[in-house]
Design a protein around this motif. Structure first.
Motif, PDB file in Angstrom:
ATOM      1  N   CYS A  13      43.796  16.478  55.978  1.00  0.00           N
ATOM      2  CA  CYS A  13      42.469  15.921  56.256  1.00  0.00           C
ATOM      3  C   CYS A  13      41.433  16.690  55.448  1.00  0.00           C
ATOM      4  N   GLY A  14      40.472  15.981  54.891  1.00  0.00           N
ATOM      5  CA  GLY A  14      39.387  16.633  54.174  1.00  0.00           C
ATOM      6  C   GLY A  14      38.998  15.976  52.872  1.00  0.00           C
ATOM      7  N   ASN A  15      39.920  15.167  52.278  1.00  0.00           N
ATOM      8  CA  ASN A  15      39.628  14.519  50.994  1.00  0.00           C
ATOM      9  C   ASN A  15      39.135  15.534  49.978  1.00  0.00           C
ATOM     10  N   CYS A  42      45.004  20.390  57.870  1.00  0.00           N
ATOM     11  CA  CYS A  42      43.624  20.016  57.592  1.00  0.00           C
ATOM     12  C   CYS A  42      42.937  21.292  57.123  1.00  0.00           C
ATOM     13  N   PHE A  46      38.385  22.744  60.184  1.00  0.00           N
ATOM     14  CA  PHE A  46      38.915  22.248  61.458  1.00  0.00           C
ATOM     15  C   PHE A  46      39.490  23.437  62.227  1.00  0.00           C
ATOM     16  N   THR A 254      29.029   7.866  51.301  1.00  0.00           N
ATOM     17  CA  THR A 254      30.036   8.233  52.293  1.00  0.00           C
ATOM     18  C   THR A 254      29.575   7.782  53.680  1.00  0.00           C
ATOM     19  N   ARG A 256      31.350   8.215  56.686  1.00  0.00           N
ATOM     20  CA  ARG A 256      31.803   9.003  57.825  1.00  0.00           C
ATOM     21  C   ARG A 256      30.667   9.867  58.371  1.00  0.00           C
ATOM     22  N   ASP A 258      31.381  12.496  60.478  1.00  0.00           N
ATOM     23  CA  ASP A 258      31.942  13.844  60.577  1.00  0.00           C
ATOM     24  C   ASP A 258      32.170  14.373  59.170  1.00  0.00           C
ATOM     25  N   ARG A 260      33.415  16.939  57.985  1.00  0.00           N
ATOM     26  CA  ARG A 260      34.654  17.663  57.700  1.00  0.00           C
ATOM     27  C   ARG A 260      35.673  16.787  56.978  1.00  0.00           C
ATOM     28  N   PHE A 261      35.558  15.468  57.127  1.00  0.00           N
ATOM     29  CA  PHE A 261      36.531  14.567  56.524  1.00  0.00           C
ATOM     30  C   PHE A 261      36.263  14.298  55.048  1.00  0.00           C
ATOM     31  N   ASP A 264      33.432  10.544  49.890  1.00  0.00           N
ATOM     32  CA  ASP A 264      34.182   9.414  49.314  1.00  0.00           C
ATOM     33  C   ASP A 264      33.906   9.298  47.820  1.00  0.00           C
TER      34      ASP A 264
END
Length: 272
Positions: A13-15, A42, A46, A254, A256, A258, A260-261, A264
């Motif tokens: 997780c994190g891109n 992740c 996290f 982007t 999202r 959150d 942390r993800f 984009d």
């Protein structure tokens, strides 16, 4: 096209990290040869992350380069001091003498080291960057490499000329760190985000609109875009401006909530 040997982690997780490297380098026409330094469930933002470290990065690099010679070594997140010191072994024993060494000296942010690093790692990074053609520290990392007090530097951030002040603080950055060029990234200047580019031609300031959310992975996307453009013949200032615009536009798009993800960045690869 350049063959890029990539030392970086990969996170579920994190891109970020290796995901950004491979996506951006490939889009810009380069061939990626990944060496995962660690696999994270992740990233460390996290609280429940877990990791498996690769203790065989040098052997990975030797076996990869036995099949395809690397033109470039990109160094990102190295999970411990031993892995970072292995970079020097790769330089000495694996890479051709004219290989391009690029280091994103990932160590910390907001004045603090990331929880997996310590003073020994900082010392090893100071040794590593002396061999680099280009490095991309954020402000925290630049202070660590340059031995200046982060708290003192950011105490001036409300001043109108803050970016110029930072330029004065780091005007001898190349001489002290030993790298050939550097971009000090992500300096918060009110409604702007500033970058300081330093090379043999002098110092330049590049700014773009600051996004209110601090997304994970923007540094990885920025450094990937910067290096990819440098390898395609752009100047340091041109590459910095392209990378900053790329990351800024990605952050704007982007969706999202959150952070942390991650950002984009794939939505705006066409900007490169």
């Amino acid at each position: 096209m350049k063959n890029i040997l990539i030392f970086n982690d990969i996170s579920g997780c994190g891109n970020n990290s290796m995901v950004a490297n491979v996506s951006v380098f490939t889009y810009l026409g380069h061939y990626c040869m990944p060496v995962p330094t660690a696999c994270y469930s992740c990233h460390t933002g996290f609280s429940n992350f877990t990791a498996v470290h690769n203790n065989h990065t040098v052997d990975f690099a030797k076996r990869i380069c036995a099949n395809a010679e690397a033109d470039v070594l990109y160094v990102g997140f190295c999970n411990d001091t031993a892995t970072l010191k292995g970079v020097q072994t790769v330089i000495n024993e694996v890479l051709p003498k004219n290989a391009y060494l690029f280091i994103d000296p990932i160590m910390g942010d907001n004045g603090k080291l990331y929880p997996v690093f310590n003073a020994e790692y900082v010392s090893a990074m100071k040794s590593a960057v002396r061999h680099a053609k280009c490095i991309t520290p954020n402000l925290t990392e630049a202070c660590l490499l340059f031995d200046v007090d982060y708290a003192e530097v950011v105490s001036h951030e409300d001043e109108p000329s803050y970016l110029r002040y930072c330029g004065t603080v780091f005007e001898n950055f190349l001489q002290k760190t030993g790298c050939a060029s550097a971009v000090i990234t992500g300096i918060k200047c009110g409604n702007l985000l500033g970058n300081i580019a330093l090379d043999g031609k002098g110092i330049s300031f590049i700014t773009n609109e600051r996004i209110s959310v601090d997304f994970s992975g923007t540094g990885d996307a920025f450094s990937s875009a910067l290096l990819g453009e440098l390898l395609n013949g752009k100047t340091l200032v041109e590459s910095t401006a392209l990378a900053a615009n790329f990351v800024g536009k990605a952050a704007k798009l982007t969706e999202r909530t959150d952070s942390r993800f991650g950002v984009d960045f794939c939505k705006v690869l066409k900007l490169l």
